[in-house]
Design an enzyme around this catalytic site. Structure first.
Site, PDB file in Angstrom:
ATOM      1  N   ILE A   1       0.810  -1.221   0.000  1.00 35.67           N
ATOM      2  CA  ILE A   1       0.000   0.000   0.000  1.00 35.67           C
ATOM      3  C   ILE A   1       0.843   1.270   0.000  1.00 35.67           C
ATOM      4  CG2 ILE A   1      -1.969  -1.088   1.111  1.00 35.67           C
ATOM      5  CD1 ILE A   1      -1.020  -0.036   3.758  1.00 35.67           C
ATOM      6  N   GLY A   2       2.140   1.174   0.110  1.00 37.20           N
ATOM      7  CA  GLY A   2       2.959   2.383   0.090  1.00 37.20           C
ATOM      8  C   GLY A   2       4.428   2.061   0.255  1.00 37.20           C
TER       9      GLY A   2
ATOM     10  N   PHE B   1      12.133   4.915   4.289  1.00 37.36           N
ATOM     11  CA  PHE B   1      12.423   3.869   5.268  1.00 37.36           C
ATOM     12  C   PHE B   1      12.228   2.476   4.674  1.00 37.36           C
ATOM     13  CE2 PHE B   1      10.845   0.924   8.494  1.00 37.36           C
ATOM     14  CZ  PHE B   1      11.907   0.926   9.389  1.00 37.36           C
ATOM     15  N   GLY B   2      11.120   2.293   4.000  1.00 39.68           N
ATOM     16  CA  GLY B   2      10.827   0.971   3.461  1.00 39.68           C
ATOM     17  C   GLY B   2       9.452   0.943   2.850  1.00 39.68           C
TER      18      GLY B   2
ATOM     19  N   VAL C   1       5.278  -0.499   2.992  1.00 38.54           N
ATOM     20  CA  VAL C   1       4.172  -0.794   3.897  1.00 38.54           C
ATOM     21  C   VAL C   1       3.242  -1.767   3.191  1.00 38.54           C
ATOM     22  CG1 VAL C   1       2.325   0.151   5.312  1.00 38.54           C
ATOM     23  CG2 VAL C   1       4.379   1.503   4.890  1.00 38.54           C
TER      24      VAL C   1
ATOM     25  N   LYS D   1       5.061  -2.423   8.375  1.00 37.04           N
ATOM     26  CA  LYS D   1       6.091  -1.579   7.779  1.00 37.04           C
ATOM     27  C   LYS D   1       7.420  -2.325   7.831  1.00 37.04           C
ATOM     28  CE  LYS D   1       7.716   3.197   8.068  1.00 37.04           C
ATOM     29  NZ  LYS D   1       7.612   4.457   8.845  1.00 37.04           N
TER      30      LYS D   1
ATOM     31  N   ASN E   1      16.873   5.465  13.488  1.00 27.26           N
ATOM     32  CA  ASN E   1      15.538   5.994  13.203  1.00 27.26           C
ATOM     33  C   ASN E   1      14.466   4.934  13.428  1.00 27.26           C
ATOM     34  OD1 ASN E   1      16.709   8.406  12.475  1.00 27.26           O
ATOM     35  ND2 ASN E   1      16.724   7.952  10.278  1.00 27.26           N
TER      36      ASN E   1
ATOM     37  N   ASP F   1       8.557  16.005  11.874  1.00 25.62           N
ATOM     38  CA  ASP F   1       8.437  15.625  10.460  1.00 25.62           C
ATOM     39  C   ASP F   1       6.969  15.602  10.048  1.00 25.62           C
ATOM     40  OD1 ASP F   1       9.441  14.981   7.979  1.00 25.62           O
ATOM     41  OD2 ASP F   1       9.480  12.824   8.355  1.00 25.62           O
TER      42      ASP F   1
ATOM     43  N   GLY G   1       9.591   8.427  13.108  1.00 26.36           N
ATOM     44  CA  GLY G   1      11.023   8.168  13.034  1.00 26.36           C
ATOM     45  C   GLY G   1      11.900   9.338  13.407  1.00 26.36           C
TER      46      GLY G   1
END
Length: 646
Positions: free
Chosen positions: A304-305, A309-310, A312, A327, A341, A425, A464
């Site tokens: 989905i995304g 970072f990585g 999801v 995630k 993080n 953020d 993060g």
């Protein structure tokens, strides 16, 4: 003394007879050799211990005695002098411990005979403590050399040089039990401390090879077990008192009710104490030796995304059947910069707990050098996805929706700031939308959230970059939403940096062009100039956004002030307190109207009563007048006359 008397074992006597024996001693001049000759003539080779003790004179070596020994001897020889107590007799024995009965402890077969001090002859009276005599070279009466073992003390010639001397060559060691009976030390034996026992163990005491081998094996096995059992834990820096919580673990000392003299138990207890005081170790993200938890517990539905970072993934947990967002980091994190993080996000999620405007956290684990975080699944996607879709169809969020966005995210920031944390953020891709038809409950602060649309809920995610307000470790986020003071490393107003980023997020949701990452327009925004918004907003909303990006962070509203701003609390979005105030005002007006109504009702009643009274009076007057008219008429009328006409 005859040779047979020496070889024959003397009869056993109790030590308690020493006190009465001492009072009956009779001294006679003569040498030891003469006494032995007399015994041979009499033929008393089987004489008792009492006879030999009564008839033996003193040893002819009194010249080298110390003053203390001479004084003790003088007191014994004085007429009528009796020892005050059995303890005094033992004191005298200790003073002359170099010879006599003190020396009877070191010999071979004849070492069991107890010599009465001051006489120099062996007495066949058996001492019960001779079986416990020690042959240690240490003695309270120290002598100058190996030959100074005479009963007269140090420096005297050895009495064994005389062929007639009855004294054998015994070391100068006092009776072990008799020395304890003196009770020179009233206090009990003090157990060794932990450190002293540890030093004794480390120095290496004399042990049997077999026992030490098994002991080392057992202890090494115990240490390996303790090392395996000692958990390695991370210290969460976002907890209220991480230092105190860590130091309290050090203070968990294991108290023992007694001290065991065993070296094994002592070393084991020392090692347990070291384990408890050992600082907690940090767990790194390494490959797990267990089966993959992700494939075992979850069923992946779709991706989905993705981000820096990585990725999801939308997954269903096999156990409960609920949908979660997993995630997973792109690259291995062990030893990389992104590892900090990832751990910071886990720490922040764990501390923040559950809030309606913060994405809920469930668990996290490391798998194949990747970090996996199980979070709440938001079915509406992110705000960045909604903005992209609106930009494609040329549709924007209305002013009411923008106010809703400001208020909900502001409440999430208020909760984060109340925990002494800052997000650092805030941007559209880190705000998620959850669409649900379940009515919202009352918030923790007591504000009624029923006015919020029951179809859209905005939540803050991606923690993060979260850091503490008091001790910040700032990791700069997206430069498009970064406040100027953070870029200048001024961390004194970090919560206001989140307010700055929230204002620009609302501007993007209102339909503004993508924000610049640098350049002149970037500096214009930091000077307090809003980007161009394609839709017309009210003056109040525009002014609020302008204040939120003010160059001076002190002029910007806090999250608490933002959620209570009058612009966000319109007629349909008023807080419970404001509604209560208005309700009280309406009640007051209603009470006034009720009073006026009562007055009007009273006036109407009085008027009706007056009107009824007037009507009654008029009716009574008309009746009276009619009665008077009939009588008058009757008076005026003539009486009737009957006429008869024929």
């Amino acid at each position: 003394m005859s040779f047979l008397s020496r070889q024959q074992p003397p009869p056993t006597r109790r030590v308690g007879a020493a006190y009465s024996l001492r009072q009956k001693l009779i001294f006679s001049p003569g040498s030891d050799c003469e006494e032995e000759e007399e015994e041979e003539e009499e033929g008393s080779g089987h004489s008792t211990g009492e006879d030999s003790a009564f008839q033996e004179p003193d040893s002819p070596l009194p010249s080298a005695r110390s003053p203390a020994e001479a004084e003790a001897e003088r007191r014994r020889r004085s007429p009528g002098a009796e020892p005050s107590s059995p303890g005094e007799l033992e004191d005298d024995l200790l003073l002359q411990g170099g010879g006599g009965g003190a020396q009877a402890a070191g010999g071979g077969a004849e070492g069991d005979s107890w010599e009465e001090e001051g006489f120099g002859s062996s007495s066949p009276v058996k001492s019960p403590s001779t079986a416990y005599f020690l042959s240690s070279p240490f003695s309270p009466v120290r002598c100058g050399g190996p030959g100074d073992a005479s009963p007269q003390g140090c420096g005297a010639p050895r009495a064994m040089d005389d062929p007639c001397s009855p004294q054998p060559d015994y070391p100068s060691t006092p009776p072990h039990k008799t020395f304890r009976k003196l009770r020179l030390f009233d206090t009990p034996h003090t157990p060794k401390s932990l450190l002293s026992k540890a030093r004794v163990i480390d120095s290496g005491s004399v042990k049997l090879r077999g026992s030490s081998l098994f002991m080392d094996t057992e202890k090494s096995g115990k240490r390996e077990f303790d090392t395996r059992q000692t958990p390695q834990v991370n210290i969460n820096p976002f907890t209220p008192d991480p230092v105190l919580l860590h130091s309290s673990g050090r203070c968990r000392g294991r108290k023992r009710a007694y001290f065991n003299d065993s070296s094994e138990d002592m070393e084991a207890s020392d090692y347990e104490f070291e384990d408890e005081t050992r600082p907690a170790k940090r767990i790194t993200i390494t490959e797990s030796n267990m089966k993959s938890r992700y494939t075992t517990e979850f069923h992946e539905l779709e991706k989905i995304g993705s981000g820096e970072f990585g990725s999801v993934f939308k997954c269903v947990k096999r156990l409960d059947g609920c949908i979660y967002a997993i995630k997973r980091s792109k690259k291995p994190l062990a030893g990389s910069v992104d590892e900090q993080n990832a751990l910071r996000e886990v720490y922040a999620h764990a501390v923040l707990g559950q809030h309606p405007h913060v994405v809920r956290y469930f668990s996290a684990w490391a798998e194949d050098d990747h970090m996996l975080i199980q979070n709440e699944y938001c079915n509406g996607g992110s705000l960045a996805d909604a903005i992209s879709e609106n930009y494609r169809v040329m549709s924007y969020l209305t002013e009411v929706e923008l106010k809703d966005l400001l208020l909900q995210v502001g409440r999430g920031l208020r909760y984060i700031h109340s925990m002494s944390l800052v997000h650092m953020d805030i941007k559209p891709s880190n705000i998620f939308i959850s669409r649900t038809s379940i009515p919202n409950a009352v918030s923790e602060e007591g504000d009624e959230d029923d006015w919020i649309s029951n179809k859209v809920m905005f939540k803050i995610g991606d923690l993060g970059h979260v850091t503490r307000i008091s001790s910040p470790q700032v990791e700069e986020g997206d430069s498009r939403f970064l406040a100027n003071e953070v870029l200048q490393e001024n961390y004194s107003h970090l919560p206001k940096a989140d307010i700055f980023a929230l204002a620009l997020t609302v501007v993007c949701a209102a339909g503004a062009e993508p924000l610049p990452r640098n350049g002149e327009q970037w500096h214009e925004i930091r000077q307090g100039r809003l980007p161009r918004i394609p839709q017309v907003l009210s003056q109040e909303v525009t002014e609020l956004l302008r204040v939120m990006i003010h160059p001076d962070p002190e002029r910007r509203p806090s999250a608490m002030e933002l959620v209570k701003h009058s612009v966000l609390l319109s007629a349909s979005r008023k807080s419970a307190e404001q509604l209560r105030i208005e309700l009280n005002a309406e009640k007051f007006k209603n009470s006034l109207l009720q009073k006026e109504l009562k007055k009007a009702q009273m006036a109407a009643k009085v008027a009706a009563e007056e009107r009824a009274l007037f009507t009654d009076r008029m009716a009574t007057r008309s009746t009276t007048q009619s009665n008077r008219t009939s009588r008058l008429i009757g008076k005026k009328m003539n009486r009737s006359v009957s006429l008869t006409i024929y």
